[in-house]
Design a protein around this motif. Sequence first.
Motif, mmCIF file in Angstrom:
data_model
loop_
_atom_site.group_PDB
_atom_site.id
_atom_site.type_symbol
_atom_site.label_atom_id
_atom_site.label_comp_id
_atom_site.label_asym_id
_atom_site.label_seq_id
_atom_site.Cartn_x
_atom_site.Cartn_y
_atom_site.Cartn_z
ATOM 1 N N ILE A 3 0.868 -1.160 0.000
ATOM 2 C CA ILE A 3 0.000 0.000 0.000
ATOM 3 C C ILE A 3 0.900 1.204 0.000
ATOM 4 O O ILE A 3 2.021 1.134 0.473
ATOM 5 N N GLY A 4 0.450 2.276 -0.556
ATOM 6 C CA GLY A 4 1.329 3.423 -0.671
ATOM 7 C C GLY A 4 0.725 4.691 -0.138
ATOM 8 O O GLY A 4 -0.472 4.887 -0.164
ATOM 9 N N PRO A 60 9.667 7.642 -2.867
ATOM 10 C CA PRO A 60 11.083 7.997 -2.736
ATOM 11 C C PRO A 60 11.295 9.471 -3.089
ATOM 12 O O PRO A 60 10.446 10.097 -3.732
ATOM 13 N N GLU A 61 12.416 10.021 -2.675
ATOM 14 C CA GLU A 61 12.713 11.423 -2.972
ATOM 15 C C GLU A 61 12.686 11.641 -4.478
ATOM 16 O O GLU A 61 13.268 10.890 -5.246
ATOM 17 N N LEU A 62 12.006 12.690 -4.895
ATOM 18 C CA LEU A 62 11.819 12.948 -6.314
ATOM 19 C C LEU A 62 12.621 14.144 -6.814
ATOM 20 O O LEU A 62 12.482 14.552 -7.960
ATOM 21 N N ASN A 63 13.428 14.747 -5.947
ATOM 22 C CA ASN A 63 14.271 15.881 -6.328
ATOM 23 C C ASN A 63 13.497 16.978 -7.039
ATOM 24 O O ASN A 63 13.906 17.485 -8.084
ATOM 25 N N SER A 70 -2.436 9.187 -8.731
ATOM 26 C CA SER A 70 -2.683 8.100 -9.699
ATOM 27 C C SER A 70 -1.383 7.639 -10.359
ATOM 28 O O SER A 70 -1.194 6.443 -10.601
ATOM 29 N N LYS A 71 -0.472 8.564 -10.655
ATOM 30 C CA LYS A 71 0.837 8.181 -11.227
ATOM 31 C C LYS A 71 1.651 7.393 -10.212
ATOM 32 O O LYS A 71 2.348 6.440 -10.560
ATOM 33 N N ASN A 75 2.994 3.906 -11.128
ATOM 34 C CA ASN A 75 4.455 3.757 -11.249
ATOM 35 C C ASN A 75 5.048 2.750 -10.267
ATOM 36 O O ASN A 75 6.006 2.062 -10.595
ATOM 37 N N TYR A 76 4.493 2.688 -9.060
ATOM 38 C CA TYR A 76 5.080 1.835 -8.026
ATOM 39 C C TYR A 76 4.304 0.545 -7.796
ATOM 40 O O TYR A 76 4.673 -0.253 -6.941
ATOM 41 N N GLY A 77 3.240 0.327 -8.535
ATOM 42 C CA GLY A 77 2.507 -0.936 -8.438
ATOM 43 C C GLY A 77 1.836 -1.158 -7.101
ATOM 44 O O GLY A 77 1.694 -2.293 -6.665
ATOM 45 N N VAL A 78 1.402 -0.094 -6.445
ATOM 46 C CA VAL A 78 0.726 -0.236 -5.162
ATOM 47 C C VAL A 78 -0.779 -0.355 -5.389
ATOM 48 O O VAL A 78 -1.293 0.002 -6.447
#
Length: 185
Positions: A3-4, A60-63, A70-71, A75-78
Amino acid sequence: MRIGFILLTLILTFFSTAYCFAEQVYWGIEYWQESVSGPNQVFILKVDLQAKGIRPFVTPELNGSLLTTSKFVSNYGVQVGINTAFFDMGGTNKAIGYFASDGVPYSNHIPDDSYPTMGFDQQNHYLTGIESRSAMYNASSGSHLLVVNGQAIDNGTGSFSKTTHPRTAVGIDQSGRYFFMVVVD
């Protein structure tokens, strides 16, 4: 199953209560919504932190990159995601507060330690507070505490506390087993 949580705006501790019309959307995750006065809708997820396959995860840090909820989920498959953080709209787009993703901490724009932090250790135990940050494997900061140890917190009469806008809250029940994600839209 993961879960995210994109990040956090509010920390809220819930007590166990009876819920009606809950739908199990994944193993260990229930969803329901409620209508409240006016046009507001309340969307609630109840996550069993002891259910097999449940693992909290923070972006994670996205700088400075922005990522919609939704992305993030895609993107992370949660299975579920929630937008939980404020970010600097003055040019850096970085999330405001303290964060950790899979054991890698990152912090941005913390003028003081006034941003409450919540997180989870590697065994899915819910942790809060500055003193717990070193044990947080996944963590997110937010804005206002609403309830601490069963007691409502007075957040004053400022416009943030009194203005109607979409809000996000998260919290844990007294047993520490059930984590709640709540969005009022």
